[in-house]
Enzyme design. Structure first.
Site, PDB file in Angstrom:
ATOM      1  N   TRP A 190      18.575  55.695   2.321  1.00 28.56           N
ATOM      2  CA  TRP A 190      18.306  56.710   1.295  1.00 28.56           C
ATOM      3  C   TRP A 190      17.851  57.974   2.034  1.00 28.56           C
ATOM      4  O   TRP A 190      16.955  57.908   2.884  1.00 28.56           O
ATOM      5  CB  TRP A 190      17.220  56.182   0.361  1.00 28.56           C
ATOM      6  CG  TRP A 190      16.763  57.158  -0.691  1.00 28.56           C
ATOM      7  CD1 TRP A 190      17.548  57.898  -1.523  1.00 28.56           C
ATOM      8  CD2 TRP A 190      15.397  57.472  -1.020  1.00 28.56           C
ATOM      9  NE1 TRP A 190      16.754  58.660  -2.360  1.00 28.56           N
ATOM     10  CE2 TRP A 190      15.438  58.416  -2.077  1.00 28.56           C
ATOM     11  CE3 TRP A 190      14.155  57.054  -0.548  1.00 28.56           C
ATOM     12  CZ2 TRP A 190      14.284  58.943  -2.649  1.00 28.56           C
ATOM     13  CZ3 TRP A 190      13.006  57.568  -1.118  1.00 28.56           C
ATOM     14  CH2 TRP A 190      13.076  58.507  -2.160  1.00 28.56           C
ATOM     15  N   ASP A 271      11.225  48.613   1.109  1.00 27.23           N
ATOM     16  CA  ASP A 271      11.353  49.579   0.019  1.00 27.23           C
ATOM     17  C   ASP A 271      12.070  48.843  -1.104  1.00 27.23           C
ATOM     18  O   ASP A 271      13.237  48.456  -0.955  1.00 27.23           O
ATOM     19  CB  ASP A 271      12.166  50.792   0.499  1.00 27.23           C
ATOM     20  CG  ASP A 271      12.307  51.857  -0.580  1.00 27.23           C
ATOM     21  OD1 ASP A 271      11.864  51.613  -1.724  1.00 27.23           O
ATOM     22  OD2 ASP A 271      12.856  52.932  -0.289  1.00 27.23           O
ATOM     23  N   LYS A 307      13.929  52.665 -11.888  1.00 32.79           N
ATOM     24  CA  LYS A 307      15.241  52.140 -12.311  1.00 32.79           C
ATOM     25  C   LYS A 307      15.099  50.948 -13.245  1.00 32.79           C
ATOM     26  O   LYS A 307      15.713  50.921 -14.300  1.00 32.79           O
ATOM     27  CB  LYS A 307      16.060  51.702 -11.097  1.00 32.79           C
ATOM     28  CG  LYS A 307      15.866  52.523  -9.861  1.00 32.79           C
ATOM     29  CD  LYS A 307      16.644  53.805  -9.895  1.00 32.79           C
ATOM     30  CE  LYS A 307      16.212  54.670  -8.728  1.00 32.79           C
ATOM     31  NZ  LYS A 307      17.187  55.607  -8.308  1.00 32.79           N
TER      32      LYS A 307
HETATM   33  N1  PGU Z   1      13.763  54.185  -2.415  1.00 31.55           N
HETATM   34  C1  PGU Z   1      15.086  54.103  -2.597  1.00 31.55           C
HETATM   35  C2  PGU Z   1      15.883  53.206  -1.729  1.00 31.55           C
HETATM   36  C3  PGU Z   1      15.698  54.862  -3.613  1.00 31.55           C
HETATM   37  O1  PGU Z   1      17.009  54.759  -3.784  1.00 31.55           O
HETATM   38  C4  PGU Z   1      14.906  55.712  -4.411  1.00 31.55           C
HETATM   39  C5  PGU Z   1      15.519  56.567  -5.473  1.00 31.55           C
HETATM   40  C6  PGU Z   1      13.534  55.715  -4.189  1.00 31.55           C
HETATM   41  C7  PGU Z   1      12.993  54.948  -3.173  1.00 31.55           C
HETATM   42  C8  PGU Z   1      12.573  56.562  -4.956  1.00 31.55           C
HETATM   43  O2  PGU Z   1      12.608  56.471  -6.288  1.00 31.55           O
HETATM   44  P1  PGU Z   1      11.391  56.917  -7.191  1.00 31.55           P
HETATM   45  O3  PGU Z   1      11.982  57.561  -8.373  1.00 31.55           O
HETATM   46  O4  PGU Z   1      10.520  57.795  -6.414  1.00 31.55           O
HETATM   47  O5  PGU Z   1      10.699  55.641  -7.544  1.00 31.55           O
HETATM   48  N2  PGU Z   1      16.790  57.028  -5.229  1.00 31.55           N
HETATM   49  C9  PGU Z   1      17.649  57.522  -6.264  1.00 31.55           C
HETATM   50  C10 PGU Z   1      17.003  58.585  -7.153  1.00 31.55           C
HETATM   51  C11 PGU Z   1      17.130  59.991  -6.779  1.00 31.55           C
HETATM   52  C12 PGU Z   1      16.291  60.345  -5.589  1.00 31.55           C
HETATM   53  O6  PGU Z   1      16.882  60.554  -4.528  1.00 31.55           O
HETATM   54  O7  PGU Z   1      15.048  60.386  -5.704  1.00 31.55           O
HETATM   55  C13 PGU Z   1      18.973  57.918  -5.654  1.00 31.55           C
HETATM   56  O8  PGU Z   1      19.825  58.407  -6.384  1.00 31.55           O
HETATM   57  O9  PGU Z   1      19.181  57.669  -4.459  1.00 31.55           O
END
Ligand code: PGU
Length: 462
Positions: A190, A271, A307
């Site tokens: 990510w 994570d 999510k």
């Molecule tokens: N860790 C991972 C692996 C993730 O994919 C995301 C969110 C998070 C942590 C953090 O999410 P929180 O909303 O802070 O609980 N990834 C999504 C959402 C958009 C973003 O980049 O924040 C995504 O689309 O990759």
């Protein structure tokens, strides 16, 4: 420099001949400061009849600050909003949409909020570590309520500002108590992981993870890179539904990963942003974390309810640190609170109460599991339909079955940046430039259109 400002009242210009109104604020020794600052580019000389004064001109002290680039993920949503084409499709951010492509508030969330209104709960500050009922059910959801680490008080759980804030808090903790220790990230991961550890001033490097040749896991590369990392490194692992690849290790591979982490005295750092979204089962999706915990390993877990409970904007999640003793856990927790206090003081209450009400209530908990299965099921359906559409339409003989082997919200299509640009510029399909599409933002009705866009981009753009 003293905090004295000198500004022209609205409408007045430093070069205007009309009599400007000049307003002073801050220190009274303005004349002295004017002399000192007369050579600054912020000041110019103004003649108003008999008196000559130095006044601020319209040059900002922020002149040297460059424009930041748009965020590679959240910036995609901004670009999508600005597009007026009716065929547009937002597959950028990992956010669940209904078949009608509308945002979804879970029924259990609405029920929990109704309960909260009925109870007329107050808005007093939470303790620094967050809502006790939330922290309890959150640790239990992750590790299992009967897990010895939970029973014996070996988990320090602190409510965080969702997954991101929990990771950032862990970053601050690592920087303070493990100075110089490295975090190893999967390649790719990510995108925000790098930002988080950069801003925490924690050095990071990458371990091999994705193999484009097999469109699968480069397991040998992963093991060898974890082995080669300096002893005592933090190994960041996606608990389930790896973002962006959608490729998870098998249970046997997880065991081998745990072996090498133990051998090298590394610290696992999970994570967990998609518990329930990989398989549809909360327990199955926590099995990687539980496997490591059962070995008696000390570890970190950042958790998110964005999510699985659709609480994106509530910023609700947690950081869990498993220690080998309850005493160490208490000390770790005290230091996490100490780090949190000057950063954000204490976390928000609304999302924490929703989670405590849903996860802590057997009836709502079961309803939640059903709703999550529905969400995970809808994503599986569009995954299948996208594969079927691609296979039917693409006459080149390309094997698209990797899409079916990927799990979670995303598909890592293998499209490169130029091809991803074509998806957006020509087809109005918004996605991240690494070729990731969020299937949670796709409907069955749009699969054929998406397949056309992918086939065109894949074969006609190099
Ligand atoms: N860790 C991972 C692996 C993730 O994919 C995301 C969110 C998070 C942590 C953090 O999410 P929180 O909303 O802070 O609980 N990834 C999504 C959402 C958009 C973003 O980049 O924040 C995504 O689309 O990759």
């Amino acid at each position: 420099m003293a905090s004295t400002t000198l500004s022209l009242a609205s409408g007045a210009s430093a070069i205007s001949n009309s009599k400007p109104k000049i307003r002073f604020s801050g220190s009274s020794n303005v004349g002295h400061l004017l002399r000192k600052e007369r050579n600054s580019p912020l000041f110019t000389t103004l003649s108003t009849g008999r008196k000559t004064m130095a006044v601020a001109v319209n040059v900002s002290r922020f002149e040297s600050i460059p424009m930041a680039p748009p965020d590679p993920i959240l910036g995609v949503s901004e670009a999508f909003k600005a597009d007026t084409n009716s065929a547009k499709l937002n597959l950028g951010v990992g956010a669940y949409r209904t078949e009608e492509l509308q945002p979804y508030v879970l029924n259990v969330v609405k029920k929990a909020e109704t309960l909260m209104l009925e109870r007329g709960e107050n808005k007093e500050y939470l303790p620094i570590e967050g809502l006790a009922a939330f922290n309890k059910v959150t640790a239990e959801l992750l590790f299992g309520a009967d897990n010895p680490v939970v029973q014996q008080g070996k988990v320090a759980t602190i409510q965080g500002l969702s997954g991101t804030g929990s990771l950032r808090l862990a970053g601050a903790f690592i920087e303070r108590y493990f100075p110089g220790a490295k975090v190893l990230l999967s390649s790719p991961s990510w995108g925000n992981h790098k930002n988080i550890f950069n801003d925490s001033r924690v050095p990071w490097s990458e371990y091999r993870y994705y193999d484009p040749k097999t469109v699968g896991l480069d397991f040998d590369g992963m093991i060898s890179d974890i082995k080669d990392a300096p002893e005592g490194s933090f190994i960041l692992l996606h608990g389930c539904a790896h973002n962006p690849t959608g490729i998870d290790p098998t249970p046997e591979q997880w065991e081998k990963i745990a072996d090498v982490i133990q051998e090298k005295n590394h610290i696992p750092f999970f994570d967990v942003a998609y518990q329930g979204f990989a398989s549809g089962s909360l327990d199955a999706d926590a099995s990687s974390v539980r496997l490591f915990t059962a070995r008696g390993m000390e570890l970190f877990v950042a958790q998110s309810y964005s999510k699985n409970l659709g609480l994106y904007a509530e910023r609700i999640g947690a950081l869990n640190v498993v220690s080998s003793s309850a005493d160490a856990a208490a000390r770790v927790k005290s230091q996490l609170k100490r780090l949190a206090r000057p950063m954000y003081s204490n976390p928000p209450i609304h999302g924490a109460r929703i989670v405590a009400n849903v996860v802590g209530d057997p009836v709502l908990f079961n309803e939640w599991k059903e709703e999550m299965e529905l969400m995970a099921g809808r994503i599986k359906n569009v995954r299948q339909k996208l594969f079927d559409s691609l296979s039917a339409k693409d006459k080149s003989g390309k094997d698209w079955s990797f899409i079916l082997r990927q799990i979670g919200m995303f598909s890592f299509t293998g499209l490169n940046k130029a091809q991803s640009d074509n998806m957006t510029d020509k087809w109005h399909v918004y996605m991240t430039k690494d070729g990731r599409i969020s299937l949670a933002g796709l409907s069955l009705a749009k699969c054929e259109y998406l397949a056309d866009a992918i086939i065109d981009s894949f074969h006609n753009v190099s």
